[in-house]
Design a protein around this motif. Structure first.
Motif, short mmCIF file in Angstrom:
data_model
loop_
_atom_site.label_atom_id
_atom_site.label_comp_id
_atom_site.label_asym_id
_atom_site.label_seq_id
_atom_site.Cartn_x
_atom_site.Cartn_y
_atom_site.Cartn_z
N SER A 53 39.56 42.58 -2.14
CA SER A 53 40.40 41.40 -2.36
C SER A 53 39.97 40.71 -3.65
CB SER A 53 40.28 40.43 -1.19
OG SER A 53 41.01 39.24 -1.42
N ASN A 84 37.39 41.34 -8.33
CA ASN A 84 37.61 41.95 -7.02
C ASN A 84 36.27 42.11 -6.32
OD1 ASN A 84 40.48 42.39 -6.95
ND2 ASN A 84 40.17 43.93 -8.53
N GLY A 100 44.80 46.16 0.45
CA GLY A 100 43.42 46.28 0.03
C GLY A 100 42.60 47.28 0.82
#
Length: 413
Positions: A189, A211, A239
């Protein structure tokens, strides 16, 4: 008064054997083909969001982290007809109570780093074994889902301690709670906020829009996890990267399996009924022998994508699983192959406890540059933590693997 005619004991036994043989003999007595219907247990689904200092950065408005939480929280009542309970956890557990007349999903969407701290105070870091211990008590009718970045927090930045600590913890957990399964699902994420570099003594580093990986850790008994794993498609959540599944052997485990002629190479016949799992007249074709069987693996505590990967299976006697297919129902079709067919084989099939390559690649011991493209997909101490979990499961099994609980497959030529 005596009967007019009574069969001698020898003849009576003879006719009884003939009758049993005509009915299939031991087949009629010992083999009951067909999946066994099992009641779906009433299970509580408890979701625990780790509230350590490094978790706040996932709570941006458009972060996939929130989308996964919202999808998961809404999928449980929609598909399992059970309302999940949400908690925050660090050194202690804080139940999350949405404001009056505000739906749980909407309340989760409004979470931000500030509200996270106000809802449950945190000491800044937490030891993962202690966090898992807090959310995995009284597991008889409960599935616990821990949402965590799984960073090994140690003031000295020594990730080598993680493996030993986790192995000891999980071994003790088995003694306290019995045979529980562990499923680790990796997601990625966006992340903005403070990252604490553990290899540099927990040094705080401000980052923006990088990320970071995080994980859903599912804990529960096989029968309690079954409905969740059959209905929730974790791979479809944004994700998603990979999963790792570990299930403890239990003598009460059983799985329905039956032979088929699908995708065969060479010649054979299978004994009737097909659930006897016995092949006779086995002959290779150009040195290759291959056969398939159908099995219901739905209640073993494994995620679907893990069961579909042939690399997760082990077979003895120089056989290997070369294909796994799934029909529209619950059955998987496993195809086994060998280039070394012998006169007699007794095959047992297992699922590995060894760490998959993605866990080895995810772990790192230097997280001092969180903006680095590689480190954005890595977690400090993760390989050692997961190795400790794996070692605990290996130690609990004499075969050092999870043995699929179907009858041993007999092959004769």
């Amino acid at each position: 008064m005596k009967n007019a005619y009574t069969l001698p004991h020898g003849k009576l036994l003879f006719f009884l054997l003939i009758f049993l043989w005509g009915c299939g003999g031991d087949e009629a007595i010992h083999y009951k083909c067909g999946p066994q219907k099992q009641a779906v247990p009433n299970v509580d689904y408890n979701i625990y969001i780790e509230n350590s200092g490094s978790m706040a950065g996932y709570l941006g408005n458009n972060a996939d982290f929130k989308k996964v939480l919202i999808n998961f929280i809404s999928d449980i009542p929609a598909q399992l007809k059970r309302e999940p309970q949400l908690f925050f956890i660090s050194g202690h557990i804080c139940p999350f109570q949405p404001p009056t007349n505000i739906p749980l999903v909407k309340s989760v969407m409004s979470l931000n780093p500030g509200t996270l701290k106000s809802l449950c105070s945190s000491n800044g870091s937490s030891l993962l074994p202690q966090v898992i211990d807090s959310c995995t008590t009284q597991m008889g009718k409960k599935v616990s889902i821990l949402v965590s970045d799984c960073i090994f927090s140690d003031k000295g930045g020594n990730s080598s301690l993680a493996e030993a600590e986790m192995k000891i913890f999980m071994s003790n957990k088995f003694k306290a709670e019995g045979k529980i399964s562990t499923i680790v699902i990796k997601y990625n994420s966006s992340f903005s906020g403070i990252y604490y570099a553990e290899s540099n003594g927990g040094k705080p580093m401000k980052v923006n829009n990088i990320n970071r990986p995080y994980y859903l850790l599912l804990f529960g008994k096989k029968e309690n996890l079954a409905a969740l794993l059959q209905t929730i498609d974790f791979k479809s959540y944004p994700g998603y990267e990979a999963s790792y599944c570990l299930s403890a052997n239990d003598p009460t485990d059983s799985a329905y399996a039956t032979m088929t002629y699908y995708n065969k190479k060479g010649n054979f016949e299978f004994a009737k009924p097909a659930c006897r799992m016995a092949l006779t007249g086995a002959e290779a074709n150009k040195g290759v022998f291959q056969f398939s069987f159908n099995a219901d693996l739905s209640r073993l505590g494994y995620q679907e994508d893990y069961l579909m990967d042939v690399n997760n299976y082990t077979v003895n006697d120089k056989f290997s699983v070369v294909s796994v297919k799934k029909d529209t129902g619950i059955l998987h079709t496993l195809t086994l192959k060998t280039d070394h067919l012998q006169s007699h084989h007794i095959l047992k099939i297992g699922l590995r406890y060894e760490l998959p390559s993605w866990i080895i690649q995810t772990g790192n011991e230097d997280d001092n540059n969180p903006s680095d493209s590689l480190q954005q997909h890595q977690t400090f101490g993760f390989r050692q933590l997961m190795s400790g979990v794996s070692q605990a499961y290996k130690a609990s099994s004499t075969t050092h693997q999870f043995t699929i609980p179907i009858p041993p497959i007999s092959i004769r030529n």
